[in-house]
Design an enzyme around this catalytic site. Structure first.
Site, PDB file in Angstrom:
ATOM      1  CG  ASP A   1      97.544  55.197  -5.058  1.00 42.47           C
ATOM      2  OD1 ASP A   1      97.633  55.430  -3.832  1.00 42.47           O
ATOM      3  OD2 ASP A   1      98.303  54.405  -5.661  1.00 42.47           O
TER       4      ASP A   1
ATOM      5  CG  ASP B   1     102.105  55.056 -13.247  1.00 46.35           C
ATOM      6  OD1 ASP B   1     103.031  55.373 -12.487  1.00 46.35           O
ATOM      7  OD2 ASP B   1     100.902  55.229 -12.979  1.00 46.35           O
TER       8      ASP B   1
ATOM      9  CG  ASP C   1     104.388  48.931  -3.523  1.00 46.13           C
ATOM     10  OD1 ASP C   1     105.374  49.048  -2.775  1.00 46.13           O
ATOM     11  OD2 ASP C   1     103.595  49.862  -3.750  1.00 46.13           O
TER      12      ASP C   1
END
Ligand code: RIB
Length: 304
Positions: free
Chosen positions: A13, A246, A252
């Site tokens: 990421d 965030d 997930d």
């Protein structure tokens, strides 16, 4: 207590912080670029491990420096990475912008994730009843279909998180124990408008049950989530644990801990609640898996 086995994606990421998300055609100046572990599969595995489950990840990284670093980072979350292959290509990469209010955009280059094949579970020993297989939409659909069939043949349960959404066959859905989708994915999978709130989502979940899965969970962001197995259903409100930093990987985290709770023997409604709490915890820190270290392991499920 069963294991959680995740077949799925693992990404580097690359995240840049911006004050607000860019408009189409606009150039913005960002700051604080980070390189961290991500990928929906790897994130779900990390979350399941923090939730207390013995967790095995099956996927592929490239033979580059980020592949080696991601392998080490996923293992540091307590995940067994012995079935993570080194492929002769590049590691999957996600290019992420995160705004000051914690929202994000993500563009994905699949890299080695595209090489995960239908034989993904062949080398996993002892797959059986009690184990929970977790799948998402960042590896080829054919790999997912084969993994679902193998898990069912072995008596394991299957959690399919249809993110990103793809056109999944009813024969595959018929072997899924819990289908997890957000409101947009739910609408696309049902061929209907996205639900506006919990009641519409419950109606849509009932429609989705008609396509074959034993249970459906629809997540609704700040409106919480709803689930049904056709007989019982429930709504779980979103939990506000503090300021959102965030939202990357929050879903997930929910899926990973949901799977850990099912493997630990919790009934679906309680497993959904545990997953929601993990997702709410994950938004308090930066990054995806990097924000999961605050997830508390589940208590052993009471004997029923
Ligand atoms: O769900 C968040 C994840 O989506 C990120 O970690 C990114 O890698 C993409 O797969």
């Amino acid at each position: 207590m069963g294991r959680v086995i995740v077949v799925g994606s693992i990404n580097q990421d690359v995240t840049v912080q911006v004050d607000r998300l860019p408009e189409r055609g606009e150039t913005l100046t960002g700051r604080s670029v980070t390189h961290r572990l991500g990928g929906k599969g790897a994130n779900q595995a990390a979350a399941a491990a923090h939730g207390g489950a013995e967790t095995l990840f099956v996927g592929a990284v490239g033979g580059d420096a980020s592949g080696a670093a991601l392998r080490e980072e996923l293992a540091s979350h307590g995940v067994d990475v012995s079935h993570l292959a080194d492929a002769d290509t590049t590691t999957g990469t996600a290019f992420i912008t995160v705004s000051a209010d914690g929202e994000n955009t993500i563009v994905l280059e699949v890299g080695a994730n595209g090489l995960v094949g239908g034989d993904a579970l062949d080398a996993v020993e002892g797959l059986g009843a009690g184990d929970v297989l977790v799948l998402q939409g960042e590896v080829p659909p054919a790999a997912n279909a084969a993994a679902v069939a193998a898990a069912k043949a072995a008596g394991a349960r299957v959690v399919l998180n249809l993110a990103p959404v793809y056109d999944v066959a009813d024969e595959v859905l018929a072997d899924v124990d819990v289908l997890v989708v957000n409101e947009t994915e739910a609408g696309l999978t049902a061929g209907a408008p996205a639900p506006a709130g919990p009641q519409e989502a419950l109606d849509l979940a009932a429609t989705l049950i008609g396509r074959g899965p034993a249970a459906v969970l629809i997540t609704l962001g700040k409106q919480g989530s709803v689930w049904t197995d056709g007989d019982e259903s429930g709504a779980v409100p979103a939990i506000d644990l503090g300021p959102v930093v965030d939202t990357t990987g929050a879903g997930d985290a929910s899926v990973g801990v949901l799977a850990a709770a099912l493997a630990a023997g919790y009934p679906l409604g309680e497993a959904v609640g545990a997953g929601m709490r993990a997702g709410s915890t994950a938004v308090l820190g930066a990054g995806a898996a990097s924000s999961y270290r605050a997830i508390e392991p589940l208590e052993p499920a009471p004997a029923r």
